[in-house]
Design an enzyme around this catalytic site. Structure first.
Site, PDB file in Angstrom:
ATOM      1  N   ARG A   7       0.835  -1.198   0.000  1.00 48.52           N
ATOM      2  CA  ARG A   7       0.000   0.000   0.000  1.00 48.52           C
ATOM      3  C   ARG A   7       0.870   1.248   0.000  1.00 48.52           C
ATOM      4  NH1 ARG A   7      -4.866   1.549   1.367  1.00 48.52           N
ATOM      5  NH2 ARG A   7      -3.867   3.293   0.329  1.00 48.52           N
ATOM      6  N   ARG A  63       4.711   5.113 -15.411  1.00 51.58           N
ATOM      7  CA  ARG A  63       5.369   4.919 -16.716  1.00 51.58           C
ATOM      8  C   ARG A  63       6.675   5.702 -16.770  1.00 51.58           C
ATOM      9  NH1 ARG A  63      -0.074   4.671 -18.539  1.00 51.58           N
ATOM     10  NH2 ARG A  63      -0.100   6.887 -19.047  1.00 51.58           N
ATOM     11  N   CYS A  74      -6.364   3.773 -12.966  1.00 50.74           N
ATOM     12  CA  CYS A  74      -6.609   4.918 -12.077  1.00 50.74           C
ATOM     13  C   CYS A  74      -8.118   5.092 -11.898  1.00 50.74           C
ATOM     14  CB  CYS A  74      -6.040   6.199 -12.677  1.00 50.74           C
ATOM     15  SG  CYS A  74      -4.298   6.081 -13.024  1.00 50.74           S
ATOM     16  N   GLU A  77     -11.626   8.130  -6.047  1.00 52.43           N
ATOM     17  CA  GLU A  77     -11.914   7.655  -4.688  1.00 52.43           C
ATOM     18  C   GLU A  77     -13.416   7.732  -4.374  1.00 52.43           C
ATOM     19  OE1 GLU A  77      -9.948   6.777  -1.055  1.00 52.43           O
ATOM     20  OE2 GLU A  77      -8.952   7.096  -2.940  1.00 52.43           O
ATOM     21  N   ARG A  91      -3.650   7.427  -3.725  1.00 53.17           N
ATOM     22  CA  ARG A  91      -3.390   6.153  -3.047  1.00 53.17           C
ATOM     23  C   ARG A  91      -2.982   5.111  -4.091  1.00 53.17           C
ATOM     24  NH1 ARG A  91      -7.630   8.586  -0.113  1.00 53.17           N
ATOM     25  NH2 ARG A  91      -7.587   8.185   2.125  1.00 53.17           N
ATOM     26  N   TYR A 109       3.630   5.670   3.380  1.00 43.87           N
ATOM     27  CA  TYR A 109       2.730   6.821   3.532  1.00 43.87           C
ATOM     28  C   TYR A 109       3.609   8.050   3.661  1.00 43.87           C
ATOM     29  CZ  TYR A 109      -1.071   3.560   4.002  1.00 43.87           C
ATOM     30  OH  TYR A 109      -1.995   2.584   3.727  1.00 43.87           O
ATOM     31  N   ARG A 117      -2.568   6.217   8.116  1.00 48.65           N
ATOM     32  CA  ARG A 117      -2.221   4.960   8.771  1.00 48.65           C
ATOM     33  C   ARG A 117      -0.998   5.150   9.653  1.00 48.65           C
ATOM     34  NH1 ARG A 117      -4.318   0.095   6.878  1.00 48.65           N
ATOM     35  NH2 ARG A 117      -3.407  -0.640   8.817  1.00 48.65           N
TER      36      ARG A 117
END
Ligand code: DC
Length: 342
Positions: A7, A63, A74, A77, A91, A109, A117
């Protein structure tokens, strides 16, 4: 190789192509480097962006750093009523091949996204306990860790694991080049028994917890601990564990080097004769016997080697609290350390 998920998240300052690409590149590079994977290992990446990011899709950044074979997607959210979320956020969920167990994957993160997180972003507490052989570090560290619900990390066991490997496969402890090379590929993991809380150490999947507690391995561990490359590899592992757990870590260079920003640093010491006596009774409990003078000399020799080596020798960190355990029992030492936290 196994399939693993990594993540990542980053905040973008401006809704411009330059900023979106730059911040996403930074996040992706860290996801790749910190997990020791290659671009060719990556299978796919799904990016999601908050609705305020419209200047360009973050896949452009993938890329741009050469991720051309992997599947990229993509999406925008989801906006939910119950959670406000943070604005201007990219994210990523990367699927990749990797030899690391999923629990050892480092999630990334950055640029303010740490708030999403904190558990994964390294906001954990650490207590460093250093000291010479037989000062009671490991026993005390384990008890303090159990009291606090932290993870106990016995770093001496890791150096012992390297020595154990060399002794078992017949690599001379003076062959520094070879030991440096083989350490790169050793898989050393610590695991806590969920039933009794005891810690086991595994070397290439073999449980070597008991096998590393011999005098020969103790001697050998002090020798391999002087090799720069061995230290670099093990320190990297130790820092990774501390990045994702509350830890009580014991060793020789924890407060001075490995976790130099630990929340509490302890330097445990005791008179060498007392340490030798403790070691003798440990040996007797295991059914082996050695005379007092021999044990004392072995301890002195190991201390000297650990204190005088070139790389990260045993030293008291400037901000460490010295605890002389010569006249204290284990419970008193533990209580004293807990009292320092309060
Ligand atoms: O604490 P121990 O006896 O299990 O440690 C074994 C050896 O490993 C010790 O002689 C020195 C070395 N060591 C080290 O150099 N750095 C550490 N952080 C921990 C142990």
């Amino acid at each position: 190789m196994n399939i693993r998920a990594i993540r990542g998240a980053t905040i973008v300052v401006e809704n411009t192509k330059t900023d979106i690409v730059q911040k996403t590149k930074e996040m992706l590079s860290k996801m790749i480097c910190e997990n020791n994977i290659s671009i060719s290992d990556i299978i796919s990446i799904v990016f999601s962006v908050t609705e305020d990011i419209t200047a360009c899709p973050p896949a452009v950044a993938a890329r741009a750093i050469g991720i051309t074979e992997a599947g990229l997607m993509c999406v925008q959210e989801m906006k939910t009523e119950s959670e406000a979320g943070i604005p201007m956020c990219v994210r990523a969920l990367m699927t990749t091949e990797s030899n690391l167990p999923q629990k050892n994957i480092t999630h990334i993160y950055v640029n303010g996204a740490e708030v999403l997180r904190p558990d994964l972003a390294g906001k954990f507490k650490s207590i460093a306990i250093d000291g010479p052989c037989g000062s009671g570090k490991s026993t005390v560290a384990k008890m303090v860790a159990d009291r606090l619900g932290y993870l106990h990390v016995d770093t001496g066991a890791m150096y012992r694991a390297v020595a154990y490997y060399c002794i078992t496969v017949g690599i001379s402890l003076t062959n520094e080049t070879k030991i440096a090379k083989i350490t790169e590929n050793l898989n050393i993991t610590l695991s806590k028994n969920p039933i009794d809380g005891s810690q086991s150490i595994f070397l290439n999947e073999q449980d070597i917890t008991e096998l590393i507690r011999t005098q020969q391995v103790a001697e050998g561990s002090s020798v391999v601990a002087g090799i720069k490359e061995v230290r670099e590899r093990l320190v990297e592992l130790q820092r990774k564990i501390a990045k994702r757990n509350n830890v009580v870590m014991d060793g020789r260079d924890i407060g001075s080097y490995v976790l130099s920003d630990a929340n509490l640093k302890i330097y445990l010491d005791a008179d060498v004769a007392i340490r030798a006596k403790r070691r003798m009774s440990e040996l007797l409990n295991k059914g082996s016997h050695s005379d007092f003078e021999t044990v004392k000399e072995e301890i002195k020799m190991r201390d000297l080697r650990d204190m005088s080596r070139e790389y990260s020798p045993l030293v008291k960190a400037d901000d460490a609290k010295v605890v002389d355990t010569s006249d204290m029992n284990i419970n008193e030492v533990v209580e004293f350390i807990i009292s320092l936290l309060n």
